[in-house]
Structures are given as C-alpha cells and as structure tokens.
Design a protein around this motif. Sequence first.
Motif, PDB file in Angstrom:
ATOM      1  N   ALA A  28      12.053  18.926  30.082  1.00  0.00           N
ATOM      2  CA  ALA A  28      11.905  17.475  30.176  1.00  0.00           C
ATOM      3  C   ALA A  28      10.519  17.044  29.700  1.00  0.00           C
ATOM      4  N   ALA A  29       9.514  17.854  29.998  1.00  0.00           N
ATOM      5  CA  ALA A  29       8.150  17.517  29.586  1.00  0.00           C
ATOM      6  C   ALA A  29       8.030  17.454  28.063  1.00  0.00           C
ATOM      7  N   GLU A  30       8.715  18.370  27.369  1.00  0.00           N
ATOM      8  CA  GLU A  30       8.697  18.353  25.908  1.00  0.00           C
ATOM      9  C   GLU A  30       9.237  17.033  25.367  1.00  0.00           C
ATOM     10  N   PHE A  31      10.323  16.576  25.936  1.00  0.00           N
ATOM     11  CA  PHE A  31      10.927  15.333  25.466  1.00  0.00           C
ATOM     12  C   PHE A  31      10.067  14.126  25.828  1.00  0.00           C
ATOM     13  N   ALA A  32       9.459  14.132  27.004  1.00  0.00           N
ATOM     14  CA  ALA A  32       8.597  13.021  27.392  1.00  0.00           C
ATOM     15  C   ALA A  32       7.445  12.868  26.410  1.00  0.00           C
ATOM     16  N   GLU A  33       6.844  13.999  26.016  1.00  0.00           N
ATOM     17  CA  GLU A  33       5.746  13.947  25.046  1.00  0.00           C
ATOM     18  C   GLU A  33       6.239  13.519  23.673  1.00  0.00           C
ATOM     19  N   ARG A  34       7.372  14.052  23.280  1.00  0.00           N
ATOM     20  CA  ARG A  34       7.909  13.751  21.942  1.00  0.00           C
ATOM     21  C   ARG A  34       8.215  12.282  21.765  1.00  0.00           C
ATOM     22  N   PHE A  35       8.806  11.665  22.792  1.00  0.00           N
ATOM     23  CA  PHE A  35       9.228  10.281  22.668  1.00  0.00           C
ATOM     24  C   PHE A  35       8.230   9.281  23.259  1.00  0.00           C
ATOM     25  N   GLY A  36       7.177   9.790  23.874  1.00  0.00           N
ATOM     26  CA  GLY A  36       6.172   8.889  24.434  1.00  0.00           C
ATOM     27  C   GLY A  36       6.680   8.050  25.581  1.00  0.00           C
ATOM     28  N   VAL A  37       7.543   8.644  26.417  1.00  0.00           N
ATOM     29  CA  VAL A  37       8.075   7.936  27.583  1.00  0.00           C
ATOM     30  C   VAL A  37       7.810   8.779  28.824  1.00  0.00           C
ATOM     31  N   SER A  38       8.103   8.218  29.976  1.00  0.00           N
ATOM     32  CA  SER A  38       7.825   8.914  31.231  1.00  0.00           C
ATOM     33  C   SER A  38       8.850  10.006  31.498  1.00  0.00           C
ATOM     34  N   LEU A  39       8.465  10.945  32.369  1.00  0.00           N
ATOM     35  CA  LEU A  39       9.413  11.978  32.789  1.00  0.00           C
ATOM     36  C   LEU A  39      10.628  11.371  33.477  1.00  0.00           C
ATOM     37  N   MET A  40      10.404  10.290  34.219  1.00  0.00           N
ATOM     38  CA  MET A  40      11.516   9.634  34.912  1.00  0.00           C
ATOM     39  C   MET A  40      12.543   9.100  33.906  1.00  0.00           C
ATOM     40  N   THR A  41      12.038   8.545  32.811  1.00  0.00           N
ATOM     41  CA  THR A  41      12.938   8.033  31.774  1.00  0.00           C
ATOM     42  C   THR A  41      13.741   9.166  31.153  1.00  0.00           C
ATOM     43  N   ILE A  42      13.067  10.286  30.861  1.00  0.00           N
ATOM     44  CA  ILE A  42      13.756  11.435  30.287  1.00  0.00           C
ATOM     45  C   ILE A  42      14.806  11.971  31.241  1.00  0.00           C
ATOM     46  N   HIS A  43      14.488  12.024  32.523  1.00  0.00           N
ATOM     47  CA  HIS A  43      15.472  12.528  33.488  1.00  0.00           C
ATOM     48  C   HIS A  43      16.679  11.602  33.572  1.00  0.00           C
ATOM     49  N   ARG A  44      16.466  10.316  33.399  1.00  0.00           N
ATOM     50  CA  ARG A  44      17.617   9.403  33.351  1.00  0.00           C
ATOM     51  C   ARG A  44      18.479   9.696  32.125  1.00  0.00           C
ATOM     52  N   ASP A  45      17.817   9.952  30.996  1.00  0.00           N
ATOM     53  CA  ASP A  45      18.561  10.322  29.786  1.00  0.00           C
ATOM     54  C   ASP A  45      19.361  11.601  30.002  1.00  0.00           C
ATOM     55  N   LEU A  46      18.721  12.600  30.607  1.00  0.00           N
ATOM     56  CA  LEU A  46      19.395  13.876  30.840  1.00  0.00           C
ATOM     57  C   LEU A  46      20.540  13.732  31.829  1.00  0.00           C
ATOM     58  N   ASP A  47      20.364  12.871  32.820  1.00  0.00           N
ATOM     59  CA  ASP A  47      21.449  12.616  33.774  1.00  0.00           C
ATOM     60  C   ASP A  47      22.667  12.048  33.047  1.00  0.00           C
ATOM     61  N   GLU A  48      22.425  11.128  32.111  1.00  0.00           N
ATOM     62  CA  GLU A  48      23.535  10.523  31.373  1.00  0.00           C
ATOM     63  C   GLU A  48      24.200  11.546  30.463  1.00  0.00           C
ATOM     64  N   LEU A  49      23.415  12.371  29.791  1.00  0.00           N
ATOM     65  CA  LEU A  49      23.997  13.397  28.922  1.00  0.00           C
ATOM     66  C   LEU A  49      24.770  14.439  29.728  1.00  0.00           C
ATOM     67  N   GLU A  50      24.275  14.750  30.919  1.00  0.00           N
ATOM     68  CA  GLU A  50      25.004  15.679  31.781  1.00  0.00           C
ATOM     69  C   GLU A  50      26.304  15.052  32.262  1.00  0.00           C
ATOM     70  N   ARG A  51      26.257  13.748  32.561  1.00  0.00           N
ATOM     71  CA  ARG A  51      27.472  13.056  32.996  1.00  0.00           C
ATOM     72  C   ARG A  51      28.539  13.114  31.908  1.00  0.00           C
ATOM     73  N   GLN A  52      28.120  13.049  30.646  1.00  0.00           N
ATOM     74  CA  GLN A  52      29.047  13.108  29.527  1.00  0.00           C
ATOM     75  C   GLN A  52      29.529  14.534  29.252  1.00  0.00           C
ATOM     76  N   GLY A  53      28.898  15.510  29.911  1.00  0.00           N
ATOM     77  CA  GLY A  53      29.288  16.892  29.692  1.00  0.00           C
ATOM     78  C   GLY A  53      28.639  17.533  28.486  1.00  0.00           C
ATOM     79  N   ILE A  54      27.618  16.893  27.933  1.00  0.00           N
ATOM     80  CA  ILE A  54      26.981  17.392  26.714  1.00  0.00           C
ATOM     81  C   ILE A  54      25.949  18.462  27.030  1.00  0.00           C
ATOM     82  N   VAL A  55      25.220  18.306  28.131  1.00  0.00           N
ATOM     83  CA  VAL A  55      24.175  19.262  28.494  1.00  0.00           C
ATOM     84  C   VAL A  55      24.287  19.611  29.968  1.00  0.00           C
ATOM     85  N   ARG A  56      23.541  20.630  30.355  1.00  0.00           N
ATOM     86  CA  ARG A  56      23.421  21.001  31.764  1.00  0.00           C
ATOM     87  C   ARG A  56      21.956  20.947  32.152  1.00  0.00           C
ATOM     88  N   LYS A  57      21.668  20.296  33.237  1.00  0.00           N
ATOM     89  CA  LYS A  57      20.286  20.220  33.716  1.00  0.00           C
ATOM     90  C   LYS A  57      19.958  21.418  34.603  1.00  0.00           C
TER      91      LYS A  57
END
Length: 262
Positions: A28-57
């Motif tokens: 998550a830290a890699e993505f936060a740095e890459r996109f210039g957003v907070s870790l909380m924002t990235i975790h929300r993104d990952l939660d949505e991708l996990e909900r879709q079944g695309i990734v596993r957290k």
Amino acid sequence: MSERTRRGPSLRQDAIAETVLAQGSATAAEFAERFGVSLMTIHRDLDELERQGIVRKFRGGVTAQRSGVFESSVGYRGRAQRDEKEAIADRAMDLVEPGMAIMLDDSTTALAVARRLKDAGPLTVVTNFLDGLNLLAPVQGVRLIALGGDYDPLHNSFMGVSCVEAIEALQVDLCFVSTSAISNGNACHQEQHVVVVKRAMLRSAARNVLLVDHTKLGRTALHRVAPLGDFERVVVDDGASAEALDELDRHNVRYEVAARRR
C-alpha cells in the motif's frame, strides 16, 4: 499526464489492478507514494478491488495470487490478455454473417466479439452477460434476447435453472463460448453452475466455436464443459506454444491461430 494527476478513483484503481496483476504483489505504501495520496485512500481503493474479486489484501499490501474465485471475477478477466482477446474476436468475426442468430456466453472474450457486432447486422444476439446486454441494447440492427435467471455479481451475468430453461427454448445458428482451461482434449471450468449454463448453450446451437487465449492451453480446472471435438473449431491467439498446438493436433482439433496486432 503524471500518475499524481490521474483523475478519480476508478482510473487509479485500474492502474493499481494492472500493476498487481503484472507484478503479483505490491504494498500500500508503494501505491500511496506513486499516486501522491494517503494510505487511507489507497486502502479504500484496495478494499474496492478486493470486493470485485480482482485482488487479495494482506497486512500492508495486496496480492494477485490466483484462486478459482479470483479467476472467475469479471473484473480480473476483463483486464487479462486484452490484446489476445481482441485478436481472437477479430478472427471469430469471419464466421458471422448477416441474418444469423448468435449466442454469446458471459466470457470477456465473447464480449470482445459483441463489440464487433455493431456493424454486422441484421443479427439476433442472445446472451446472459449483463455487460453484453448493456453494450448491444442501443445498437440498431441487433435483435437482443436477454437470458434471465439468478444474477451473479461475481460474473455480472445470469445463471441458474431459469437461465438454462430460457436457453433450452431457443435454437441459434452459432454459439461463441470460452472456458478457463483446456487439457487432455477437453474444455474445462472451475465452477459447476457456470458449466451447466455453457453446456446448455452448446446444445442450443447448430455450430459451436470455442474462443481461448493461449494462457488457457494446458491448464486444468475441476469440471469438464465439453470435449474439444464438440466444437466446430477452436480460435486461439498466436501466443500459443508449438507444444500446445501439437496437443490440439493429437486430439484432432480443428483450430485457427489469430495474429495479435503489433
């Protein structure tokens, strides 16, 4: 446009999914740095991708480790082997003639075919895939028949007894289907309720065509959909190895190799 200025969470989530699918895992830290957003924002993104079944957290990151559920996710399937699917769909269109009744399963490869039907009418198109229905609903020259049933959000399609009964009431000229694995002369899939629908589709058609990208060749899945001999032909992309094609030859499978755009 820099990664930091990507607009909206959906574009950022697409980029995250593509990265994880390519690398296998990331933090998550890699993505936060890459996109210039907070870790909380990235975790929300990952939660949505996990909900879709695309990734596993997992703690601190995310993985693309595959499982039957992961590979069944329409979100994952839509992102995988895009160039290969486009090439296969181009080749499949050689079989489509005006006036035909065509059935499409809920595969993203068949959806690539659906995108090419807009200028091929008049046609009757039958499908249980909500993405395909939404795509073709406004198209003039296409008579669209929706196969109802129990809605399955993982596949974004309709399944179950009602769907099978609707299929059995029809007779189409041509059916395009895809499966997740080809091995020992059989087309296979990991989910029983999906297999039941695909089998019904094959029975309803005068001609059946299997559309599979090269990553499906030599793989295994739990349930057999049909012997490859039940298909008029198999269309695969040019990423298929000589060994994989030799295996098709050994089972006397008629196949065509679709060239990807370079």
